[in-house]
Design a protein around this motif. Structure first.
Motif, mmCIF file in Angstrom:
data_model
loop_
_atom_site.group_PDB
_atom_site.id
_atom_site.type_symbol
_atom_site.label_atom_id
_atom_site.label_comp_id
_atom_site.label_asym_id
_atom_site.label_seq_id
_atom_site.Cartn_x
_atom_site.Cartn_y
_atom_site.Cartn_z
ATOM 1 N N ARG A 79 0.829 -1.205 0.000
ATOM 2 C CA ARG A 79 0.000 0.000 0.000
ATOM 3 C C ARG A 79 0.864 1.255 0.000
ATOM 4 N NH1 ARG A 79 -4.475 1.106 4.633
ATOM 5 N NH2 ARG A 79 -2.597 1.123 5.945
ATOM 6 N N ASP A 80 1.906 1.274 0.821
ATOM 7 C CA ASP A 80 2.795 2.439 0.863
ATOM 8 C C ASP A 80 3.464 2.679 -0.478
ATOM 9 O OD1 ASP A 80 2.148 2.774 3.519
ATOM 10 O OD2 ASP A 80 3.927 1.722 4.263
ATOM 11 N N ARG A 81 3.879 1.613 -1.127
ATOM 12 C CA ARG A 81 4.587 1.744 -2.396
ATOM 13 C C ARG A 81 3.620 2.207 -3.494
ATOM 14 N NH1 ARG A 81 8.573 2.290 -0.742
ATOM 15 N NH2 ARG A 81 8.815 3.546 -2.605
ATOM 16 N N LEU A 82 2.387 1.715 -3.479
ATOM 17 C CA LEU A 82 1.406 2.165 -4.464
ATOM 18 C C LEU A 82 1.113 3.648 -4.297
ATOM 19 C CD1 LEU A 82 -1.224 -0.739 -4.595
ATOM 20 C CD2 LEU A 82 0.473 -0.142 -6.326
ATOM 21 N N VAL A 83 0.987 4.097 -3.073
ATOM 22 C CA VAL A 83 0.739 5.518 -2.826
ATOM 23 C C VAL A 83 1.868 6.366 -3.408
ATOM 24 C CG1 VAL A 83 0.573 7.282 -1.016
ATOM 25 C CG2 VAL A 83 -0.707 5.141 -0.797
ATOM 26 N N SER A 84 3.100 5.864 -3.324
ATOM 27 C CA SER A 84 4.254 6.626 -3.812
ATOM 28 C C SER A 84 4.220 6.820 -5.326
ATOM 29 C CB SER A 84 5.556 5.929 -3.409
ATOM 30 O OG SER A 84 5.782 4.753 -4.184
ATOM 31 N N LEU A 85 3.443 6.019 -6.044
ATOM 32 C CA LEU A 85 3.364 6.151 -7.496
ATOM 33 C C LEU A 85 2.562 7.375 -7.928
ATOM 34 C CD1 LEU A 85 2.713 2.436 -8.545
ATOM 35 C CD2 LEU A 85 4.896 3.657 -8.398
ATOM 36 N N ASN A 86 1.710 7.870 -7.051
ATOM 37 C CA ASN A 86 0.887 9.051 -7.351
ATOM 38 C C ASN A 86 0.075 8.845 -8.632
ATOM 39 O OD1 ASN A 86 -0.119 11.662 -6.841
ATOM 40 N ND2 ASN A 86 1.404 12.591 -8.193
ATOM 41 N N ALA A 87 -0.492 7.655 -8.779
ATOM 42 C CA ALA A 87 -1.262 7.325 -9.983
ATOM 43 C C ALA A 87 -2.716 7.754 -9.827
ATOM 44 C CB ALA A 87 -1.183 5.825 -10.257
ATOM 45 N N ASP A 88 -3.316 8.160 -10.924
ATOM 46 C CA ASP A 88 -4.746 8.469 -10.942
ATOM 47 C C ASP A 88 -5.586 7.201 -11.050
ATOM 48 O OD1 ASP A 88 -4.461 11.416 -11.032
ATOM 49 O OD2 ASP A 88 -3.561 11.015 -12.992
ATOM 50 N N LEU A 89 -5.089 6.236 -11.818
ATOM 51 C CA LEU A 89 -5.757 4.952 -11.993
ATOM 52 C C LEU A 89 -4.752 3.843 -11.749
ATOM 53 C CD1 LEU A 89 -7.724 5.494 -15.344
ATOM 54 C CD2 LEU A 89 -8.623 5.687 -13.023
ATOM 55 N N VAL A 90 -5.169 2.816 -11.015
ATOM 56 C CA VAL A 90 -4.311 1.662 -10.744
ATOM 57 C C VAL A 90 -5.062 0.406 -11.168
ATOM 58 C CG1 VAL A 90 -2.954 0.423 -9.033
ATOM 59 C CG2 VAL A 90 -3.315 2.897 -8.772
ATOM 60 N N PHE A 91 -4.442 -0.366 -12.050
ATOM 61 C CA PHE A 91 -4.996 -1.626 -12.532
ATOM 62 C C PHE A 91 -4.262 -2.751 -11.791
ATOM 63 C CE2 PHE A 91 -5.548 1.546 -15.720
ATOM 64 C CZ PHE A 91 -6.661 1.221 -16.494
ATOM 65 N N LEU A 92 -4.990 -3.547 -11.023
ATOM 66 C CA LEU A 92 -4.372 -4.579 -10.198
ATOM 67 C C LEU A 92 -4.881 -5.962 -10.585
ATOM 68 C CD1 LEU A 92 -4.678 -2.893 -6.678
ATOM 69 C CD2 LEU A 92 -2.660 -2.950 -8.162
ATOM 70 N N GLN A 93 -3.972 -6.922 -10.585
ATOM 71 C CA GLN A 93 -4.332 -8.314 -10.819
ATOM 72 C C GLN A 93 -3.934 -9.144 -9.592
ATOM 73 O OE1 GLN A 93 -1.670 -7.129 -13.410
ATOM 74 N NE2 GLN A 93 -3.384 -5.702 -13.682
ATOM 75 N N GLU A 94 -4.600 -10.290 -9.441
ATOM 76 C CA GLU A 94 -4.398 -11.193 -8.301
ATOM 77 C C GLU A 94 -4.618 -10.453 -6.984
ATOM 78 O OE1 GLU A 94 -1.141 -13.928 -8.289
ATOM 79 O OE2 GLU A 94 -1.272 -14.312 -10.433
ATOM 80 N N VAL A 95 -5.776 -9.843 -6.881
ATOM 81 C CA VAL A 95 -6.188 -9.110 -5.681
ATOM 82 C C VAL A 95 -7.128 -10.007 -4.872
ATOM 83 C CG1 VAL A 95 -7.335 -7.040 -4.820
ATOM 84 C CG2 VAL A 95 -6.056 -6.957 -6.972
ATOM 85 N N VAL A 96 -6.854 -10.151 -3.593
ATOM 86 C CA VAL A 96 -7.667 -11.023 -2.744
ATOM 87 C C VAL A 96 -8.871 -10.255 -2.214
ATOM 88 C CG1 VAL A 96 -7.734 -12.343 -0.593
ATOM 89 C CG2 VAL A 96 -5.734 -12.487 -2.099
ATOM 90 N N GLY A 97 -10.043 -10.813 -2.446
ATOM 91 C CA GLY A 97 -11.250 -10.260 -1.846
ATOM 92 C C GLY A 97 -11.509 -10.840 -0.467
ATOM 93 N N GLU A 98 -11.179 -12.127 -0.306
ATOM 94 C CA GLU A 98 -11.346 -12.803 0.984
ATOM 95 C C GLU A 98 -10.456 -14.032 0.994
ATOM 96 O OE1 GLU A 98 -14.829 -15.070 3.622
ATOM 97 O OE2 GLU A 98 -15.316 -14.105 1.718
ATOM 98 N N HIS A 99 -9.822 -14.313 2.159
ATOM 99 C CA HIS A 99 -8.997 -15.522 2.279
ATOM 100 C C HIS A 99 -8.922 -15.892 3.757
ATOM 101 C CE1 HIS A 99 -5.945 -18.515 1.635
ATOM 102 N NE2 HIS A 99 -5.879 -18.239 0.342
#
Length: 259
Positions: free
Chosen positions: A29-49
């Motif tokens: 999460r910290d590293r994604l915030v550092s990208l300062n992106a307007d849109l982020v496309f993510l794959q292999e995201v866990v909804g529940e485990h």
């Protein structure tokens, strides 16, 4: 002239390190915030485990896409693809701007891989039409990928106006680079790294990138820059390296001066 749009695409490996030994979703999460992106496309995201929640003391209570969005991306959409006894995972799009509508299409090529196509329409300030954003994760075998690209093409021809801005990003598993010509000729899309650097980015494996599996394709945009993020801070988070690009709406796509 329209404002630049910064986008990122990342296969996050379910928020676990390369060999699943560590939970890294907090650092991610910290590293994604550092990208300062307007849109982020993510794959292999866990909804529940349920199993990971029991194994890792600080496993987030909320789904990963909500946890990663935090207060940075107030809008998000999640496409549940792989469902199992203890949970599910899929693709997600995080957005600074309102998501007007979205749906998730099952594009699984066979019983042994659950794949999806997450399609959002996003209201970007200054755009005359909604931005169509598609996040996907294609099959491991080439026959499956060909089938999925045909489904993608049919959907775009049916639902995306020819003059609407379009971004397609994700893990294409296209290590033989067969998709590029299809995307260009069938859908008039250009890959941002091919525009900026002459070839797709090497993004896998993150520790020693050899294969060009991850892509960002665009239509109706100029590519100002494209970067693949390597180094110790990134390779400890996933087996893929993230991609980023800065785009600007092409002149014919821009709003009128009066707007």
């Amino acid at each position: 002239m329209s404002q630049p749009l910064r986008v990122a695409s990342y296969n996050i490996h379910k928020g676990l390190s390369f060999f699943n030994g560590r939970m890294v979703v907090h650092e991610l999460r910290d590293r994604l915030v550092s990208l300062n992106a307007d849109l982020v496309f993510l794959q292999e995201v866990v909804g529940e485990h349920a199993l990971h929640a029991g194994r890792f003391e600080t496993w987030p209570v909320e789904p990963q896409y909500e946890f990663l969005a935090d207060e940075i991306w107030p809008e998000f959409a999640y496409g549940k693809n792989a469902v199992y006894d203890h949970g599910h995972h899929g693709n997600a799009i995080l957005s600074r701007y309102p998501i007007l509508r979205w749906d998730n299409l099952d594009i699984s090529a066979h019983l042994f891989e659950s794949r999806g196509l997450l399609h959002c329409e996003i209201a970007v300030p200054g755009y005359e039409q909604p931005l169509h954003a598609i996040c996907l994760h294609l099959a491991l075998n080439e026959a499956g990928r060909r089938k999925q690209l045909r489904i993608l093409s049919e959907r775009i021809h049916a639902l995306v106006p020819d003059d609407a801005p379009l971004i397609i990003a994700g893990d294409f598993n296209d290590w033989r680079q067969k998709a590029a010509s299809y995307m260009a000729h069938e859908l008039q899309l250009k890959e941002v790294f091919e525009v900026a650097h002459g070839r797709p980015a090497r993004s896998f494996p993150a520790a020693f990138p050899l294969f060009t599996l991850d892509r960002i394709y665009v239509r109706g945009f100029e590519v100002e820059s494209a970067q693949v993020l390597h180094g110790s801070r990134w390779r400890r988070l996933s087996d893929h390296a993230p991609l980023t690009a800065q785009l600007r709406l092409a002149p014919l796509q821009s709003v009128s001066a009066a707007a």
